[in-house]
Design a protein around this motif. Structure first.
Motif, PDB file in Angstrom:
ATOM      1  N   ASN A  14      75.148  18.557  35.857  1.00  7.15           N
ATOM      2  CA  ASN A  14      74.923  17.617  36.956  1.00  7.15           C
ATOM      3  C   ASN A  14      73.417  17.447  37.198  1.00  7.15           C
ATOM      4  N   THR A  15      72.807  16.570  36.419  1.00  3.99           N
ATOM      5  CA  THR A  15      71.365  16.334  36.544  1.00  3.99           C
ATOM      6  C   THR A  15      71.088  14.867  36.251  1.00  3.99           C
ATOM      7  N   SER A  16      69.811  14.485  36.325  1.00  4.81           N
ATOM      8  CA  SER A  16      69.471  13.093  35.983  1.00  4.81           C
ATOM      9  C   SER A  16      68.119  13.075  35.289  1.00  4.81           C
TER      10      SER A  16
ATOM     11  N   GLU B 133      60.655  13.831  37.117  1.00  2.00           N
ATOM     12  CA  GLU B 133      59.829  13.991  38.324  1.00  2.00           C
ATOM     13  C   GLU B 133      59.548  15.440  38.670  1.00  2.00           C
ATOM     14  N   ARG B 134      60.539  16.328  38.474  1.00  2.00           N
ATOM     15  CA  ARG B 134      60.378  17.726  38.908  1.00  2.00           C
ATOM     16  C   ARG B 134      59.750  18.615  37.840  1.00  2.00           C
ATOM     17  N   THR B 135      59.750  18.147  36.565  1.00  4.63           N
ATOM     18  CA  THR B 135      59.218  19.024  35.501  1.00  4.63           C
ATOM     19  C   THR B 135      58.243  18.337  34.544  1.00  4.63           C
TER      20      THR B 135
ATOM     21  N   ALA C 252      56.763  37.524  26.888  1.00  8.31           N
ATOM     22  CA  ALA C 252      57.295  36.215  27.305  1.00  8.31           C
ATOM     23  C   ALA C 252      56.268  35.097  27.068  1.00  8.31           C
ATOM     24  N   CYS C 253      56.080  34.242  28.068  1.00  5.44           N
ATOM     25  CA  CYS C 253      55.232  33.048  27.862  1.00  5.44           C
ATOM     26  C   CYS C 253      53.762  33.391  27.657  1.00  5.44           C
ATOM     27  N   THR C 254      53.363  34.622  28.026  1.00  4.79           N
ATOM     28  CA  THR C 254      51.964  35.020  27.843  1.00  4.79           C
ATOM     29  C   THR C 254      51.755  35.661  26.471  1.00  4.79           C
TER      30      THR C 254
ATOM     31  N   ASP D  34      73.966  25.909  33.114  1.00  5.03           N
ATOM     32  CA  ASP D  34      73.097  26.200  34.267  1.00  5.03           C
ATOM     33  C   ASP D  34      71.947  25.195  34.312  1.00  5.03           C
ATOM     34  N   ARG D  35      72.042  24.240  35.235  1.00  2.84           N
ATOM     35  CA  ARG D  35      71.038  23.168  35.270  1.00  2.84           C
ATOM     36  C   ARG D  35      69.653  23.671  35.705  1.00  2.84           C
ATOM     37  N   ASN D  36      69.616  24.871  36.330  1.00  2.14           N
ATOM     38  CA  ASN D  36      68.315  25.421  36.745  1.00  2.14           C
ATOM     39  C   ASN D  36      67.453  25.839  35.559  1.00  2.14           C
TER      40      ASN D  36
ATOM     41  N   LYS E 129      64.862  32.692  39.004  1.00  2.00           N
ATOM     42  CA  LYS E 129      64.716  32.199  40.384  1.00  2.00           C
ATOM     43  C   LYS E 129      63.528  31.232  40.349  1.00  2.00           C
ATOM     44  N   GLY E 130      63.839  29.980  40.028  1.00  4.65           N
ATOM     45  CA  GLY E 130      62.809  28.994  39.673  1.00  4.65           C
ATOM     46  C   GLY E 130      61.706  28.804  40.689  1.00  4.65           C
ATOM     47  N   THR E 131      62.083  28.627  41.960  1.00  9.05           N
ATOM     48  CA  THR E 131      61.063  28.305  42.965  1.00  9.05           C
ATOM     49  C   THR E 131      60.090  29.469  43.156  1.00  9.05           C
ATOM     50  N   GLU E 132      60.642  30.705  43.146  1.00 11.47           N
ATOM     51  CA  GLU E 132      59.752  31.872  43.312  1.00 11.47           C
ATOM     52  C   GLU E 132      58.833  32.035  42.095  1.00 11.47           C
TER      53      GLU E 132
ATOM     54  N   PRO F  64      46.911  24.877  28.842  1.00 12.75           N
ATOM     55  CA  PRO F  64      47.735  25.783  29.637  1.00 12.75           C
ATOM     56  C   PRO F  64      49.112  26.022  29.019  1.00 12.75           C
ATOM     57  N   HIS F  65      49.723  27.146  29.385  1.00 14.62           N
ATOM     58  CA  HIS F  65      51.151  27.298  29.133  1.00 14.62           C
ATOM     59  C   HIS F  65      51.862  26.255  29.992  1.00 14.62           C
ATOM     60  N   GLN F  66      52.895  25.638  29.442  1.00 15.64           N
ATOM     61  CA  GLN F  66      53.584  24.589  30.203  1.00 15.64           C
ATOM     62  C   GLN F  66      55.068  24.885  30.403  1.00 15.64           C
ATOM     63  N   ALA F  67      55.362  25.368  31.632  1.00 14.83           N
ATOM     64  CA  ALA F  67      56.760  25.571  32.013  1.00 14.83           C
ATOM     65  C   ALA F  67      57.226  24.380  32.833  1.00 14.83           C
ATOM     66  N   ASN F  68      56.265  23.737  33.482  1.00 14.01           N
ATOM     67  CA  ASN F  68      56.561  22.634  34.394  1.00 14.01           C
ATOM     68  C   ASN F  68      55.227  21.916  34.632  1.00 14.01           C
ATOM     69  N   LEU F  69      55.226  20.598  34.493  1.00 10.93           N
ATOM     70  CA  LEU F  69      53.958  19.866  34.641  1.00 10.93           C
ATOM     71  C   LEU F  69      53.377  20.028  36.050  1.00 10.93           C
ATOM     72  N   ARG F  70      54.274  20.244  37.045  1.00 15.13           N
ATOM     73  CA  ARG F  70      53.764  20.436  38.410  1.00 15.13           C
ATOM     74  C   ARG F  70      53.014  21.765  38.529  1.00 15.13           C
ATOM     75  N   ILE F  71      53.401  22.770  37.732  1.00 16.57           N
ATOM     76  CA  ILE F  71      52.664  24.046  37.737  1.00 16.57           C
ATOM     77  C   ILE F  71      51.275  23.820  37.147  1.00 16.57           C
TER      78      ILE F  71
ATOM     79  N   GLY G 135      59.281  20.288  26.101  1.00 16.30           N
ATOM     80  CA  GLY G 135      59.782  21.158  27.170  1.00 16.30           C
ATOM     81  C   GLY G 135      58.971  22.447  27.238  1.00 16.30           C
ATOM     82  N   ASN G 136      59.561  23.458  27.884  1.00 16.38           N
ATOM     83  CA  ASN G 136      58.911  24.769  27.986  1.00 16.38           C
ATOM     84  C   ASN G 136      59.319  25.604  26.764  1.00 16.38           C
ATOM     85  N   VAL G 137      58.369  25.817  25.875  1.00 17.26           N
ATOM     86  CA  VAL G 137      58.634  26.602  24.648  1.00 17.26           C
ATOM     87  C   VAL G 137      57.846  27.906  24.795  1.00 17.26           C
TER      88      VAL G 137
HETATM   89  O1  UT7 Z   1      57.889  29.663  31.513  1.00 14.29           O
HETATM   90  C1  UT7 Z   1      57.932  30.770  32.322  1.00 14.29           C
HETATM   91  C2  UT7 Z   1      57.962  30.565  33.717  1.00 14.29           C
HETATM   92  N1  UT7 Z   1      58.920  29.613  34.165  1.00 14.29           N
HETATM   93  C3  UT7 Z   1      58.550  28.799  35.126  1.00 14.29           C
HETATM   94  O2  UT7 Z   1      57.411  28.843  35.483  1.00 14.29           O
HETATM   95  C4  UT7 Z   1      59.562  27.879  35.759  1.00 14.29           C
HETATM   96  C5  UT7 Z   1      59.180  27.668  37.192  1.00 14.29           C
HETATM   97  N2  UT7 Z   1      60.125  26.919  37.985  1.00 14.29           N
HETATM   98  C6  UT7 Z   1      60.309  25.596  37.868  1.00 14.29           C
HETATM   99  O3  UT7 Z   1      59.775  24.959  36.996  1.00 14.29           O
HETATM  100  C7  UT7 Z   1      61.143  24.920  38.914  1.00 14.29           C
HETATM  101  O4  UT7 Z   1      61.410  25.823  39.949  1.00 14.29           O
HETATM  102  C8  UT7 Z   1      62.470  24.327  38.385  1.00 14.29           C
HETATM  103  C9  UT7 Z   1      62.209  23.141  37.485  1.00 14.29           C
HETATM  104  C10 UT7 Z   1      63.266  25.362  37.625  1.00 14.29           C
HETATM  105  C11 UT7 Z   1      63.316  23.840  39.560  1.00 14.29           C
HETATM  106  O5  UT7 Z   1      62.558  22.889  40.308  1.00 14.29           O
HETATM  107  P1  UT7 Z   1      62.391  23.043  41.888  1.00 14.29           P
HETATM  108  O6  UT7 Z   1      61.631  21.890  42.331  1.00 14.29           O
HETATM  109  O7  UT7 Z   1      61.831  24.411  42.159  1.00 14.29           O
HETATM  110  O8  UT7 Z   1      63.865  22.921  42.377  1.00 14.29           O
HETATM  111  P2  UT7 Z   1      64.688  23.911  43.322  1.00 14.29           P
HETATM  112  O9  UT7 Z   1      65.197  25.067  42.536  1.00 14.29           O
HETATM  113  O10 UT7 Z   1      63.907  24.180  44.578  1.00 14.29           O
HETATM  114  O11 UT7 Z   1      65.884  22.973  43.719  1.00 14.29           O
HETATM  115  C12 UT7 Z   1      65.724  21.754  44.489  1.00 14.29           C
HETATM  116  C13 UT7 Z   1      67.018  21.002  44.433  1.00 14.29           C
HETATM  117  C14 UT7 Z   1      68.238  21.866  44.706  1.00 14.29           C
HETATM  118  O12 UT7 Z   1      69.210  21.074  45.373  1.00 14.29           O
HETATM  119  P3  UT7 Z   1      69.449  21.196  46.943  1.00 14.29           P
HETATM  120  O13 UT7 Z   1      69.835  22.620  47.183  1.00 14.29           O
HETATM  121  O14 UT7 Z   1      68.117  20.841  47.568  1.00 14.29           O
HETATM  122  O15 UT7 Z   1      70.524  20.214  47.200  1.00 14.29           O
HETATM  123  C15 UT7 Z   1      68.718  22.227  43.330  1.00 14.29           C
HETATM  124  O16 UT7 Z   1      70.090  22.549  43.323  1.00 14.29           O
HETATM  125  O17 UT7 Z   1      67.192  20.482  43.109  1.00 14.29           O
HETATM  126  C16 UT7 Z   1      68.440  20.928  42.598  1.00 14.29           C
HETATM  127  N3  UT7 Z   1      68.316  21.092  41.163  1.00 14.29           N
HETATM  128  C17 UT7 Z   1      68.563  20.105  40.293  1.00 14.29           C
HETATM  129  N4  UT7 Z   1      68.967  18.834  40.489  1.00 14.29           N
HETATM  130  C18 UT7 Z   1      69.129  18.084  39.402  1.00 14.29           C
HETATM  131  C19 UT7 Z   1      67.903  22.195  40.468  1.00 14.29           C
HETATM  132  N5  UT7 Z   1      67.914  21.917  39.166  1.00 14.29           N
HETATM  133  C20 UT7 Z   1      68.317  20.653  39.032  1.00 14.29           C
HETATM  134  C21 UT7 Z   1      68.513  19.805  37.927  1.00 14.29           C
HETATM  135  N6  UT7 Z   1      68.915  18.539  38.172  1.00 14.29           N
HETATM  136  N7  UT7 Z   1      68.313  20.216  36.662  1.00 14.29           N
END
Ligand code: UT7
Length: 326
Positions: free
Chosen positions: A28-30, A36-38, A112-114, A151-153, A217-220, A252-259, A282-284
């Motif tokens: 369940n993603t788009s 936008e988020r990555t 890991a990524c380092t 797991d969409r996370n 735990k993505g956000t942390e 940089p290491h790239q896990a997320n463009l916002r990082i 993506g994040n490799v």
């Molecule tokens: O490489 C090593 C290190 N890894 C990282 O550095 C990864 C770091 N984390 C991240 O890049 C981000 O935390 C993620 C991309 C994993 C997630 O993005 P986020 O902006 O932190 O999203 P979130 O976990 O705070 O979730 C926000 C919302 C939630 O919905 P509700 O509860 O607000 O309704 C999530 O359930 O987005 C939802 N969500 C998604 N929606 C659509 C989480 N994943 C997805 C998804 N598609 N794939």
């Protein structure tokens, strides 16, 4: 300064592409959310038969050709990976078998990524004080076989690929000007693969619960990543008596463009001076930095004498940064 130089680079990217639109059919993603988020549009993944060491060997051969060397010229093999072929022997040994160069030391780095920055630091030590020549450092990942595709996370951010560099001694000006590596094991459970090791051996239950896949735990992790990568970048610049203005390119290491964006703002680095590949790969994890370096070289963004800044963060937690004079 550690007087080393990178004499060749090469990458191996599996041909199969998974787009965000493909992922829309799986979880369940788009496409819009992922972009936008990555910052990711697509990622490459291997076929069933391909393991991490296959990508190491393939990228090593490209790097050797780039350096004008043959496999028998290598002095050691270091593979940084979070997705090894087997717990042991090391993926580096499986790659060594494929390259048909028995005898030289071959080992993995699990940071890991380092991992690539850890590997580069160790390779520099082998070259500078150990008398080794032409040390292969490869960052390689097959994340597609250890993520939970339900797991969409996690499944939307990772990709597969490998990239290798060959490190040799430098007679000129190139080398590592400053380097810093760090880790904090108290935060390990924010990003890890719970089962399959000695802590939680594989069982029917761990398989049913998909505990052998990546848990995050993505956000942390996100918050720690920005703080650690930004802090490490600032630290190595300071140790080198440089400012971000002196840097030619940030890799940089790239896990997320916002990082990456937040790290750049924290360390005062312009996004124009930052090379990124996350949109297409993506994040490799351990392969992210060498893939980006290779891509920047092939795009003509790096010339001899340039000051390159690297920064990474990943599971462990581990982090690091380096200023390298090309
Ligand atoms: O490489 C090593 C290190 N890894 C990282 O550095 C990864 C770091 N984390 C991240 O890049 C981000 O935390 C993620 C991309 C994993 C997630 O993005 P986020 O902006 O932190 O999203 P979130 O976990 O705070 O979730 C926000 C919302 C939630 O919905 P509700 O509860 O607000 O309704 C999530 O359930 O987005 C939802 N969500 C998604 N929606 C659509 C989480 N994943 C997805 C998804 N598609 N794939």
């Amino acid at each position: 300064m550690q007087k080393i130089k990178i004499v060749g680079t090469g990458s191996a990217i599996p041909p199969r592409i998974i787009t965000n639109l493909d992922l829309e059919k799986m979880v369940n993603t788009s496409d819009e959310w992922i972009r936008e988020r990555t910052g990711i549009s697509e990622r490459h993944i291997v076929d069933e038969k391909t393991a991490t060491s296959d990508l190491v060997a393939e990228s090593a051969l490209v790097a050797l050709k780039d350096a004008g060397l043959e496999a028998k010229d290598l002095g050691a093999i270091i593979v940084a990976t979070a997705s090894p072929d087997t717990a042991y022997p090391p993926t580096a040994c499986w790659a060594q078998k494929k390259l048909n160069i028995p005898g030289i030391p071959a080992f993995d780095i699990s940071a890991a990524c380092t991992g690539f920055l850890y590997g580069l630091e160790i390779a520099s030590g082998l070259v500078e004080s150990g008398g080794y020549r032409n040390v292969l450092v490869s960052g390689a990942e097959v994340m597609s076989k250890i993520v939970n595709w339900e797991d969409r996370n996690t499944c939307v951010i990772f990709g597969d690929g490998a990239s290798s560099v060959i490190v040799d001694k430098s007679d000129g000006e190139s080398g590592i000007i400053s380097s810093y590596l760090g880790a904090d094991g108290t935060l390990g459970e924010l990003l890890y693969q719970p089962a399959g090791g000695t802590r939680m051996p594989a069982s029917q239950e761990t398989i049913d619960k998909k505990l052998h896949t990546v848990h995050m735990k993505g956000t942390e992790v996100f918050k720690h990543a920005v703080r650690a990568m930004g802090g490490a970048a600032i630290r190595v610049l300071k140790e080198a008596n440089l400012t971000s203005d002196d840097i030619s390119l940030f890799i940089p290491h790239q896990a997320n463009l916002r990082i990456v964006d937040a790290t750049c703002r924290r360390a005062g680095i312009s996004m124009d001076k930052t090379h990124t590949i996350i949109h297409k790969y993506g994040n490799v994890p351990a392969a992210s930095i060498p893939l980006t370096l290779d891509d920047a070289l092939r795009a003509g963004r790096i010339k001899r004498g340039d000051l390159l800044l690297f920064a990474a963060f990943g599971g462990g937690f581990t982090w690091g940064a380096m200023v390298l004079k090309w």
